[in-house]
Design a protein around this motif. Sequence first.
Motif, PDB file in Angstrom:
ATOM      1  N   ASP A  46     -11.054  -0.361  39.432  1.00  0.00           N
ATOM      2  CA  ASP A  46     -11.686   0.268  40.916  1.00  0.00           C
ATOM      3  C   ASP A  46     -12.896  -0.893  41.107  1.00  0.00           C
ATOM      4  N   ILE A  47     -12.585  -1.304  42.499  1.00  0.00           N
ATOM      5  CA  ILE A  47     -13.864  -2.293  42.899  1.00  0.00           C
ATOM      6  C   ILE A  47     -14.396  -1.484  43.862  1.00  0.00           C
ATOM      7  N   ASN A  86     -19.672  -2.301  26.289  1.00  0.00           N
ATOM      8  CA  ASN A  86     -18.880  -2.035  28.091  1.00  0.00           C
ATOM      9  C   ASN A  86     -19.398  -3.270  28.815  1.00  0.00           C
ATOM     10  N   GLU A  87     -19.898  -4.423  28.156  1.00  0.00           N
ATOM     11  CA  GLU A  87     -20.183  -5.462  29.211  1.00  0.00           C
ATOM     12  C   GLU A  87     -19.068  -6.385  29.197  1.00  0.00           C
ATOM     13  N   ALA A  88     -19.020  -7.217  30.235  1.00  0.00           N
ATOM     14  CA  ALA A  88     -17.673  -8.081  30.479  1.00  0.00           C
ATOM     15  C   ALA A  88     -18.267  -9.049  31.437  1.00  0.00           C
ATOM     16  N   LEU A  89     -17.391 -10.341  31.196  1.00  0.00           N
ATOM     17  CA  LEU A  89     -17.426 -11.542  31.853  1.00  0.00           C
ATOM     18  C   LEU A  89     -16.518 -11.401  33.161  1.00  0.00           C
ATOM     19  N   VAL A  90     -16.364 -11.959  34.103  1.00  0.00           N
ATOM     20  CA  VAL A  90     -15.456 -12.110  35.393  1.00  0.00           C
ATOM     21  C   VAL A  90     -15.230 -13.616  35.759  1.00  0.00           C
ATOM     22  N   VAL A 107     -15.162  -0.130  37.480  1.00  0.00           N
ATOM     23  CA  VAL A 107     -14.261   0.732  36.446  1.00  0.00           C
ATOM     24  C   VAL A 107     -12.857   0.142  36.267  1.00  0.00           C
ATOM     25  N   ALA A 108     -12.642   0.128  34.925  1.00  0.00           N
ATOM     26  CA  ALA A 108     -11.255  -0.233  34.478  1.00  0.00           C
ATOM     27  C   ALA A 108     -10.614   1.095  33.826  1.00  0.00           C
ATOM     28  N   GLU A 115     -13.294   3.576  32.203  1.00  0.00           N
ATOM     29  CA  GLU A 115     -14.456   2.852  31.712  1.00  0.00           C
ATOM     30  C   GLU A 115     -15.171   1.932  32.508  1.00  0.00           C
ATOM     31  N   ARG A 116     -16.357   2.295  32.791  1.00  0.00           N
ATOM     32  CA  ARG A 116     -17.422   1.621  33.367  1.00  0.00           C
ATOM     33  C   ARG A 116     -17.793   0.383  32.989  1.00  0.00           C
TER      34      ARG A 116
END
Length: 170
Positions: A46-47, A86-90, A107-108, A115-116
């Motif tokens: 969800d973007i 819940n940290e991510a790279l893009v 949100v994935a 999960e945010r």
Amino acid sequence: SYYEEARFAQVFADIKRAPKAVEQQIAELPGVAALETSVVEDVTLDIPGVDEPVIGRMIGLNSNGKPGLNRLTLRTGRLPEREKRNEALVSEGFAKSHRLNPGDHVVALLNGKRERLEIVGIVLTPEYIFASRGGDIPDDRGFGVLWMDRERLASAFNMLPLGRQPGLPD
């Protein structure tokens, strides 16, 4: 030279789930100079401001956050901190397409649970110069690549070894 510097893998193989011993068997095959395994799952994202479905390829990062093969080039931000699950790279193309920056959230849907994720860094990788889902036309609006803690991703998809508890050694 970029592919060489980033240690772009020459062979890829998908396996849904295999015992740890299989990794050692593959590493011992003639001609295998380096081997790296990971957890990879495609999820729905969800973007903010986007109505149509977006697919995200989630890739697990090892404990130091730096792959040995298909190395990540940090363009902005930082690597995820292990204790912040819940940290991510893009990927850079996806981030540009959706105007995502470090500090933003997506949100994935991880195995049926929303999960945010906080975007903490924007990266390039030789594996996804043109991001697509296995032969599709590259589409930075509808498909993005994200990296997060491998253990966290494996846990979300019930892929930890039997009896393995998050945070404990194998």
